[in-house]
Design a protein around this motif. Structure first.
Motif, PDB file in Angstrom:
ATOM      1  N   ALA A 242       0.831  -1.195   0.000  1.00 54.17           N
ATOM      2  CA  ALA A 242       0.000   0.000   0.000  1.00 54.17           C
ATOM      3  C   ALA A 242       0.869   1.249   0.000  1.00 54.17           C
ATOM      4  N   ILE A 243       0.414   2.264  -0.740  1.00 53.59           N
ATOM      5  CA  ILE A 243       1.084   3.556  -0.729  1.00 53.59           C
ATOM      6  C   ILE A 243       0.799   4.218   0.616  1.00 53.59           C
ATOM      7  N   PRO A 244       1.812   4.638   1.377  1.00 51.39           N
ATOM      8  CA  PRO A 244       1.557   5.300   2.664  1.00 51.39           C
ATOM      9  C   PRO A 244       0.676   6.532   2.473  1.00 51.39           C
ATOM     10  N   ILE A 245      -0.290   6.717   3.356  1.00 57.41           N
ATOM     11  CA  ILE A 245      -1.271   7.779   3.172  1.00 57.41           C
ATOM     12  C   ILE A 245      -0.648   9.164   3.277  1.00 57.41           C
ATOM     13  N   ASN A 246       0.439   9.324   4.034  1.00 62.74           N
ATOM     14  CA  ASN A 246       1.068  10.646   4.104  1.00 62.74           C
ATOM     15  C   ASN A 246       1.521  11.101   2.721  1.00 62.74           C
ATOM     16  N   GLN A 247       2.079  10.186   1.947  1.00 63.94           N
ATOM     17  CA  GLN A 247       2.496  10.503   0.585  1.00 63.94           C
ATOM     18  C   GLN A 247       1.278  10.688  -0.311  1.00 63.94           C
ATOM     19  N   ALA A 248       0.315   9.786  -0.220  1.00 65.60           N
ATOM     20  CA  ALA A 248      -0.859   9.853  -1.088  1.00 65.60           C
ATOM     21  C   ALA A 248      -1.666  11.124  -0.844  1.00 65.60           C
ATOM     22  N   LYS A 249      -1.739  11.576   0.401  1.00 71.54           N
ATOM     23  CA  LYS A 249      -2.475  12.800   0.715  1.00 71.54           C
ATOM     24  C   LYS A 249      -1.855  13.996   0.014  1.00 71.54           C
ATOM     25  N   TYR A 250      -0.528  14.104   0.080  1.00 70.68           N
ATOM     26  CA  TYR A 250       0.174  15.202  -0.583  1.00 70.68           C
ATOM     27  C   TYR A 250      -0.069  15.171  -2.088  1.00 70.68           C
ATOM     28  N   VAL A 251       0.025  13.988  -2.671  1.00 72.44           N
ATOM     29  CA  VAL A 251      -0.171  13.848  -4.116  1.00 72.44           C
ATOM     30  C   VAL A 251      -1.605  14.221  -4.486  1.00 72.44           C
ATOM     31  N   ALA A 252      -2.573  13.720  -3.722  1.00 69.70           N
ATOM     32  CA  ALA A 252      -3.977  14.000  -4.016  1.00 69.70           C
ATOM     33  C   ALA A 252      -4.277  15.490  -3.946  1.00 69.70           C
ATOM     34  N   GLN A 253      -3.734  16.158  -2.951  1.00 72.21           N
ATOM     35  CA  GLN A 253      -3.973  17.595  -2.818  1.00 72.21           C
ATOM     36  C   GLN A 253      -3.387  18.366  -3.996  1.00 72.21           C
ATOM     37  N   GLU A 254      -2.211  17.954  -4.466  1.00 81.41           N
ATOM     38  CA  GLU A 254      -1.610  18.595  -5.635  1.00 81.41           C
ATOM     39  C   GLU A 254      -2.475  18.379  -6.876  1.00 81.41           C
ATOM     40  N   LEU A 255      -2.999  17.168  -7.023  1.00 81.43           N
ATOM     41  CA  LEU A 255      -3.831  16.865  -8.185  1.00 81.43           C
ATOM     42  C   LEU A 255      -5.128  17.671  -8.157  1.00 81.43           C
ATOM     43  N   ILE A 256      -5.713  17.839  -6.990  1.00 80.17           N
ATOM     44  CA  ILE A 256      -6.951  18.611  -6.869  1.00 80.17           C
ATOM     45  C   ILE A 256      -6.691  20.086  -7.179  1.00 80.17           C
ATOM     46  N   GLU A 257      -5.553  20.598  -6.718  1.00 86.71           N
ATOM     47  CA  GLU A 257      -5.260  22.024  -6.897  1.00 86.71           C
ATOM     48  C   GLU A 257      -4.804  22.362  -8.310  1.00 86.71           C
ATOM     49  N   THR A 258      -3.987  21.488  -8.915  1.00 91.55           N
ATOM     50  CA  THR A 258      -3.374  21.840 -10.206  1.00 91.55           C
ATOM     51  C   THR A 258      -3.680  20.857 -11.325  1.00 91.55           C
ATOM     52  N   GLY A 259      -4.138  19.656 -10.985  1.00 91.27           N
ATOM     53  CA  GLY A 259      -4.396  18.642 -11.994  1.00 91.27           C
ATOM     54  C   GLY A 259      -3.160  17.887 -12.432  1.00 91.27           C
ATOM     55  N   LYS A 260      -1.990  18.270 -11.889  1.00 86.99           N
ATOM     56  CA  LYS A 260      -0.737  17.631 -12.287  1.00 86.99           C
ATOM     57  C   LYS A 260       0.059  17.198 -11.057  1.00 86.99           C
ATOM     58  N   PRO A 261       0.774  16.079 -11.167  1.00 90.05           N
ATOM     59  CA  PRO A 261       1.610  15.647 -10.046  1.00 90.05           C
ATOM     60  C   PRO A 261       2.924  16.420  -9.992  1.00 90.05           C
ATOM     61  N   VAL A 262       3.464  16.534  -8.797  1.00 94.97           N
ATOM     62  CA  VAL A 262       4.766  17.164  -8.601  1.00 94.97           C
ATOM     63  C   VAL A 262       5.669  16.142  -7.924  1.00 94.97           C
ATOM     64  N   TYR A 263       6.821  15.872  -8.530  1.00 95.94           N
ATOM     65  CA  TYR A 263       7.747  14.872  -8.010  1.00 95.94           C
ATOM     66  C   TYR A 263       9.020  15.542  -7.480  1.00 95.94           C
ATOM     67  N   ALA A 264       9.508  15.054  -6.353  1.00 91.41           N
ATOM     68  CA  ALA A 264      10.831  15.464  -5.890  1.00 91.41           C
ATOM     69  C   ALA A 264      11.887  14.761  -6.734  1.00 91.41           C
ATOM     70  N   LYS A 265      13.034  15.407  -6.926  1.00 95.23           N
ATOM     71  CA  LYS A 265      14.092  14.793  -7.730  1.00 95.23           C
ATOM     72  C   LYS A 265      15.459  15.231  -7.237  1.00 95.23           C
ATOM     73  N   ILE A 266      16.483  14.420  -7.563  1.00 95.39           N
ATOM     74  CA  ILE A 266      17.859  14.791  -7.240  1.00 95.39           C
ATOM     75  C   ILE A 266      18.576  15.332  -8.465  1.00 95.39           C
ATOM     76  N   GLY A 267      17.983  15.160  -9.649  1.00 93.30           N
ATOM     77  CA  GLY A 267      18.604  15.691 -10.856  1.00 93.30           C
ATOM     78  C   GLY A 267      19.748  14.839 -11.355  1.00 93.30           C
ATOM     79  N   ALA A 268      19.577  13.503 -11.310  1.00 94.24           N
ATOM     80  CA  ALA A 268      20.601  12.585 -11.825  1.00 94.24           C
ATOM     81  C   ALA A 268      19.920  11.313 -12.308  1.00 94.24           C
ATOM     82  N   SER A 269      20.477  10.706 -13.348  1.00 94.59           N
ATOM     83  CA  SER A 269      19.960   9.444 -13.865  1.00 94.59           C
ATOM     84  C   SER A 269      20.649   8.295 -13.148  1.00 94.59           C
ATOM     85  N   VAL A 270      19.848   7.308 -12.699  1.00 89.25           N
ATOM     86  CA  VAL A 270      20.420   6.156 -12.009  1.00 89.25           C
ATOM     87  C   VAL A 270      20.009   4.878 -12.727  1.00 89.25           C
TER      88      VAL A 270
END
Length: 360
Positions: A242-270
Motif C-alpha cells: 500500500a502507498i503510505p497515506i502521508n504521501q498519497a495525501k500530498y499527491v492527491a492535494q496537488e492533483l486537486i489544486e493543479t491537476g498535475k503531479p509534482v515529483y521530488a528529484k535529485i537531478g541525476a539518472s540512475v
C-alpha cells in the motif's frame, strides 16, 4: 466470472440452546440464543470499523472509448466529491473514457478524472452531481504505523464489491516497482506491506488501522505468475503493498489544486537494473542527456557519474528503484543526506531536492 460460494458446517459450542425432546416423538429444534443483528459491536472491532468505513468506499468501473477497462476501488477524500484511487484503476478513462463510482447502498454516479500521477500510482476522480451527505474517511499518520499493527482492507477483489479482509502490517518502507503488465512505465513506492488478503480489484481501496483511519492505498501484490510486483490477475499470497497515506495525501492535494503531479528529484539518472549494492549514477542520461543535470541538486551536492548512492538519510539504498521510491516520499525543497561511494571510499553530502511537474 462465476464465484462458487461453498457453505461449510460449523462445529463446536456456538451459544445455542437445545429444545428438550418431548415424549411424543416430535422433532428436536436448535435456536440461537441471540440474533446477530442485535449484537453490540464495540468501537475498534473489525465489524465496527467496517460498518463505519464501507459507506465511504466506492467500486470504480473505468472503460476506454473502445470499451476496454476494469474494476477497482476508491474512497471519499472530501465533501466536495473527490475520490482517491490508483492511477492504474482509472487509466483507461483518462482520455475520454467512461467512469462510474458505485456506493455500497447501490447508488451509482458518473465521474471524471481530476488528475492522475502515473509515477506515484495515485489518481483523483470527482463525482458528478455528488450527494451532500458524503463522509470522508479519516486519514491517519502512516509514519506512526508499526510492524504488527492490525490492518483492514476494503475493496472489490475480482469484482466482489464491499469485501473486507484483515491482517497486520508485516513490513514498512518496502521498495516496490509495480507495473500493470501493459508495458507502461513502472510506479515506485516505499510501501507498507500487509498480509491482509489483497487481490485485483482491491486496488485503490483504503488500508485502515484498527481505529478506522486510512493509513494507505492498496496498490500492488506480489505475484507468483510473473515473479514480480504487479496488478495482474494472480491471487493473493499474503504479500500486499500500500502507498503510505502521508504521501498519497500530498499527491492527491496537488492533483486537486493543479491537476498535475509534482515529483521530488535529485537531478541525476540512475541505473534501474537489479542490484544490492546501491543506486549507481549512470554515465549517460536518458536520450543522450547529461547524467547529472548541470546546476541541479545532485550537481550542487558534488555527485558525479559512476557514484553509487547507498543511503538517503537513514534509509539503505540497494538499487535505483529503491532510491526513486525513497525520494518520492519527500517533497521538493526537503533537505536530505546522501551517502555514496566513489573510488572505493564512502562520502556524505547534503542535498536539497528539486522538483519536476507532470509525468514524463
Amino acid at each position: 466470472m462465476v464465484a462458487a460460494l461453498v457453505a461449510g458446517g460449523l462445529g463446536g459450542s456456538l451459544g445455542y440452546t437445545l429444545a428438550e425432546e418431548n415424549d411424543s416423538g416430535g422433532s428436536t429444534t436448535v435456536s440461537s440464543s441471540t440474533s446477530g443483528g442485535n449484537v453490540k459491536r464495540d468501537p475498534g472491532t473489525v465489524a465496527a470499523v467496517a460498518a463505519a468505513a464501507l459507506p465511504s468506499t466506492v467500486t470504480i468501473e473505468a472503460a476506454s472509448s473502445s470499451g476496454e477497462g476494469g474494476t477497482g476501488t476508491g474512497f471519499v477524500f472530501d465533501k466536495q466529491g473527490h475520490i482517491v484511487t490508483n492511477n492504474h484503476v482509472v487509466a483507461d478513462a483518462v482520455d475520454g473514457g467512461n467512469l462510474t463510482a458505485t456506493f455500497p447502498n447501490g447508488k451509482k454516479y458518473d465521474a471524471e478524472v481530476v488528475g492522475n500521477a502515473q509515477g506515484y500510482d495515485v489518481a483523483v476522480i470527482k463525482l458528478k452531481n455528488a450527494p451532500s451527505d458524503l463522509k470522508p474517511l479519516t486519514l491517519g499518520n502512516s509514519d506512526d504505523v508499526a510492524v504488527g499493527d492490525s490492518t483492514i482492507a476494503i475493496g472489490a477483489p475480482f469484482g466482489l464489491s464491499n469485501t473486507v479482509t484483515t491482517g497486520i502490517i508485516s513490513a514498512k518502507n518496502r521498495p516496490v516497482a509495480s507495473s500493470d503488465g501493459s508495458g507502461s512505465k513502472a510506479s515506485y513506492m516505499s510501501a507498507l506491506q500487509t498480509d491482509a488478503s489483497i487481490n485485483p480489484g482491491n486496488s485503490g481501496g483504503p488500508l485502515l488501522d484498527a481505529q478506522g483511519n486510512v493509513i494507505g492505498i492498496n496498490s500492488a501484490i506480489q505475484s507468483t505468475s510473473n515473479g514480480g510486483f504487479g496488478t495482474g490477475q494472480a491471487g493473493s499470497i499474503g504479500l500486499g503493498f500500500a502507498i503510505p497515506i502521508n504521501q498519497a495525501k500530498y499527491v492527491a492535494q496537488e492533483l486537486i489544486e493543479t491537476g498535475k503531479p509534482v515529483y521530488a528529484k535529485i537531478g541525476a539518472s540512475v541505473s534501474l537494473e537489479d542490484s544490492t549494492n546501491g543506486a549507481q549514477i549512470t554515465e549517460q542520461g536518458v536520450g543522450g542527456t547529461e547524467p547529472v543535470d548541470p546546476g541541479g541538486p545532485a550537481d550542487k551536492a558534488g555527485l558525479k557519474p559512476g557514484d553509487v548512492i547507498t543511503k538517503l538519510d537513514d534509509r539503505v539504498i540497494d538499487s535505483g528503484p529503491t532510491l526513486i521510491g525513497e525520494i518520492w516520499t519527500h517533497k521538493p525543497g526537503d533537505e536530505v543526506t546522501i551517502t555514496y561511494e566513489r573510488g572505493g571510499k564512502e562520502h556524505t553530502t547534503e542535498l536539497t531536492l528539486g522538483s519536476r511537474v507532470g509525468d514524463s
